[in-house]
Design a protein around this motif. Structure first.
Motif, PDB file in Angstrom:
ATOM      1  N   SER A  33       0.548  -1.014   0.075  1.00  0.00           N
ATOM      2  CA  SER A  33      -0.214   0.580   0.446  1.00  0.00           C
ATOM      3  C   SER A  33       0.857   1.587   0.225  1.00  0.00           C
ATOM      4  O   SER A  33       1.478   1.684   0.692  1.00  0.00           O
ATOM      5  CB  SER A  33      -1.213  -0.289   1.481  1.00  0.00           C
ATOM      6  N   HIS A  34       0.829   2.393  -1.276  1.00  0.00           N
ATOM      7  CA  HIS A  34       1.603   3.421  -1.467  1.00  0.00           C
ATOM      8  C   HIS A  34       1.200   3.669  -0.120  1.00  0.00           C
ATOM      9  O   HIS A  34       1.854   4.816   0.439  1.00  0.00           O
ATOM     10  CB  HIS A  34       1.065   4.030  -2.707  1.00  0.00           C
ATOM     11  N   ALA A  35       0.070   4.297   0.434  1.00  0.00           N
ATOM     12  CA  ALA A  35      -0.470   5.206   1.196  1.00  0.00           C
ATOM     13  C   ALA A  35       0.022   4.598   2.672  1.00  0.00           C
ATOM     14  O   ALA A  35       0.814   5.397   3.416  1.00  0.00           O
ATOM     15  CB  ALA A  35      -1.418   5.203   1.613  1.00  0.00           C
ATOM     16  N   THR A  36       0.074   3.230   2.989  1.00  0.00           N
ATOM     17  CA  THR A  36       1.034   3.227   4.254  1.00  0.00           C
ATOM     18  C   THR A  36       2.487   3.436   4.470  1.00  0.00           C
ATOM     19  O   THR A  36       2.782   3.786   4.752  1.00  0.00           O
ATOM     20  CB  THR A  36       0.217   1.191   4.527  1.00  0.00           C
ATOM     21  N   LEU A  37       2.945   2.817   3.162  1.00  0.00           N
ATOM     22  CA  LEU A  37       4.703   3.089   2.871  1.00  0.00           C
ATOM     23  C   LEU A  37       4.953   4.762   3.478  1.00  0.00           C
ATOM     24  O   LEU A  37       5.835   5.095   4.129  1.00  0.00           O
ATOM     25  CB  LEU A  37       5.213   2.653   1.500  1.00  0.00           C
ATOM     26  N   LYS A  38       3.916   5.572   2.836  1.00  0.00           N
ATOM     27  CA  LYS A  38       4.091   6.929   2.800  1.00  0.00           C
ATOM     28  C   LYS A  38       4.387   7.050   4.087  1.00  0.00           C
ATOM     29  O   LYS A  38       4.492   8.124   5.342  1.00  0.00           O
ATOM     30  CB  LYS A  38       3.339   7.290   1.566  1.00  0.00           C
ATOM     31  N   ARG A  39       3.110   6.629   4.945  1.00  0.00           N
ATOM     32  CA  ARG A  39       2.500   7.253   6.117  1.00  0.00           C
ATOM     33  C   ARG A  39       3.587   6.737   7.193  1.00  0.00           C
ATOM     34  O   ARG A  39       4.247   6.847   8.353  1.00  0.00           O
ATOM     35  CB  ARG A  39       1.568   6.854   6.240  1.00  0.00           C
ATOM     36  N   HIS A  40       4.295   5.361   7.415  1.00  0.00           N
ATOM     37  CA  HIS A  40       5.002   5.384   7.914  1.00  0.00           C
ATOM     38  C   HIS A  40       6.566   5.665   7.542  1.00  0.00           C
ATOM     39  O   HIS A  40       7.465   6.077   8.916  1.00  0.00           O
ATOM     40  CB  HIS A  40       5.340   3.510   7.541  1.00  0.00           C
ATOM     41  N   PHE A  41       7.054   5.500   6.558  1.00  0.00           N
ATOM     42  CA  PHE A  41       8.372   7.196   6.409  1.00  0.00           C
ATOM     43  C   PHE A  41       8.263   8.283   7.259  1.00  0.00           C
ATOM     44  O   PHE A  41       8.940   8.934   7.849  1.00  0.00           O
ATOM     45  CB  PHE A  41       8.424   6.507   4.757  1.00  0.00           C
TER      46      PHE A  41
END
Ligand code: LLP
Length: 417
Positions: A33-41
């Motif tokens: 999930s792009h949104a999850t990757l971005k959010r976690h980073f």
């Protein structure tokens, strides 16, 4: 928090029903999930707000180019352990000045590659390595920027295969020998001593071990100061754990808070090498049930993904939750979820209470974004699976499934046969 949620009994990744991807791409596949990757980073990076720092994502956790490019776009650097990871990082647009190179077994060709690209620093793991890097730098007429990886001998309280900061582990240089190593490094003409590094292990679920390591590093930095060795970079490695089952690791804020507090009075730039915490819960493995069978002692759900696709359960007895992609009606069952490989160790779950999976049902193996695809193999000549990234209501195949021709690429039959 991640973006894999049920809507009307169906598991979605962001706004895409996972069943739809399975129909288009086939199974098994890794899904990010792009949104999850971005959010976690960003959650990790923002936790250090106000501190001079560089977040170098640990490539080994997930080296897909699309994943690396996303972190490059967010200003991230990279922690690498091989020439191959350097190659991937550069391809994904990560600037060499943001790349740190760790690992006990750097080869000369890999060292030359990193030197000619001009990476930020080498994390040195032995005296012999230091000498080789000095030699290679001299031949290339360069100065190699280095940190010494210190082994602070703290117990990270994690699986023994992934603890790295104990004195019995192969990593780093013990604190006493490190001082000597710094002195030697200071004398070498083609070495520029700029940092200190440690990484004590992975899937660490308490803050204490990080604090202990940091205290020991702090003491060393002070001692080095007394010897006029100036440390500009403090690399704390990675290791922050995630929730697979019912673990409750510190949140990035708490983890960052304890580090920031400890280095307040120090004039260093912080480097962090998170892997799992950024990508682990941003990815899943989707597979299909091939058969169900009742053995004499156990019930088995046989699926089309095996230990060659996700080795963590077999290798570390790791727990990954298993969820139905479309919620199932029947009573839950207790079963082993196993793959098609001819080994008893080929399982994704053992004696697990799961949904009443039947032939053809799709299942999601959760928390598989870190050390999932990257550790997969072609064992039993099974094709490496596809990797897919979802962003909002779109999905992209970010790595195609292998085909049979890919399997024999590079092999040849000698003329005498
Ligand atoms: N930095 C260094 C020098 C490392 O060796 C590692 C991981 C990391 C950073 C990133 O650690 P993380 O933040 O992901 O915990 N295959 C195992 C994990 C091996 C970790 C190896 N080193 C697993 O599947 O659990």
């Amino acid at each position: 928090m991640h973006h894999f949620n049920y809507r009307d009994n169906e598991l979605y990744c962001e706004d895409v029903p996972i069943k739809l991807i399975a129909e288009k791409v086939g199974t098994p596949f890794y899904l990010y999930s792009h949104a999850t990757l971005k959010r976690h980073f960003l959650a990790f990076d923002d936790a250090f707000d106000g501190t001079d720092r560089l977040v170098c994502f640990s490539a080994k956790a997930n080296t897909n180019l699309a994943v690396l490019k996303l972190f490059a776009n967010l200003g991230g650097g990279l922690d690498i352990v091989s020439g191959g990871e350097l190659f991937r990082g550069l391809k994904a647009g990560i600037t060499p000045e943001k790349i740190v190179y760790s690992g006990v077994g750097k080869r000369k060709d890999e060292i030359d590659y990193a030197l000619s690209e001009g990476i930020l620093m080498f994390n040195i793991e032995s005296l012999e390595e230091l000498e080789i890097i000095n030699d290679r730098a001299r031949l290339l007429k360069k100065k190699a920027p280095v940190a010494i990886r210190v082994n602070p001998d703290v117990d990270p309280k994690t699986h023994p295969y992934i603890s790295t900061g104990l004195k019995k582990n192969k990593f780093g240089i013990n604190t006493e020998a490190a001082i000597e190593c710094y002195k030697i490094a200071g004398e070498l003409k083609n070495i520029d001593v700029i940092g200190i590094d440690c990484h004590i292990g992975s899937q660490i679920t308490e803050a204490e071990p990080f604090k202990d390591a940091l205290n020991s590093i702090k003491a060393l930095i002070n001692e080095l100061g007394g010897l006029n060795i100036d440390i500009k970079y403090l690399d704390m490695g990675g290791g922050l754990g995630i929730t697979y089952d019912n673990e409750s690791p510190p949140y990035p804020d708490e983890y960052a808070g304890s580090i920031i507090q400890a280095i307040e009075d120090m004039h260093v730039k912080l480097i962090l090498e998170p892997g799992r915490v950024v990508v682990g819960n941003a990815g899943i493995l989707v597979a299909k049930v091939l058969y169900r069978k009742q053995g004499k002692a156990k019930e088995f759900v046989i699926v089309d993904a095996g230990m060659n696709d996700l080795v963590r359960p077999s290798l570390y007895d790791a727990f990954h939750a298993i969820m139905p992609v479309v919620e199932l009606e029947g009573e839950q069952i207790v079963a082993d979820v196993v793959g098609p490989i001819c080994e008893t160790g080929d399982f994704l779950a053992v004696d697990r209470r799961i949904a009443d999976f039947r032939q053809g049902n799709l299942l999601a193996v959760m928390s598989a974004g870190a050390y999932g695809f990257v550790m997969s193999s072609n064992y039993c000549s099974r094709l490496k699976v596809a990797e897919v990234m979802v962003r909002n209501d779109e999905f992209h195949v970010v790595r195609a499934r292998q085909n049979y021709e890919d399997l024999i690429e590079g092999e040849s039959i000698p003329p005498f046969l």
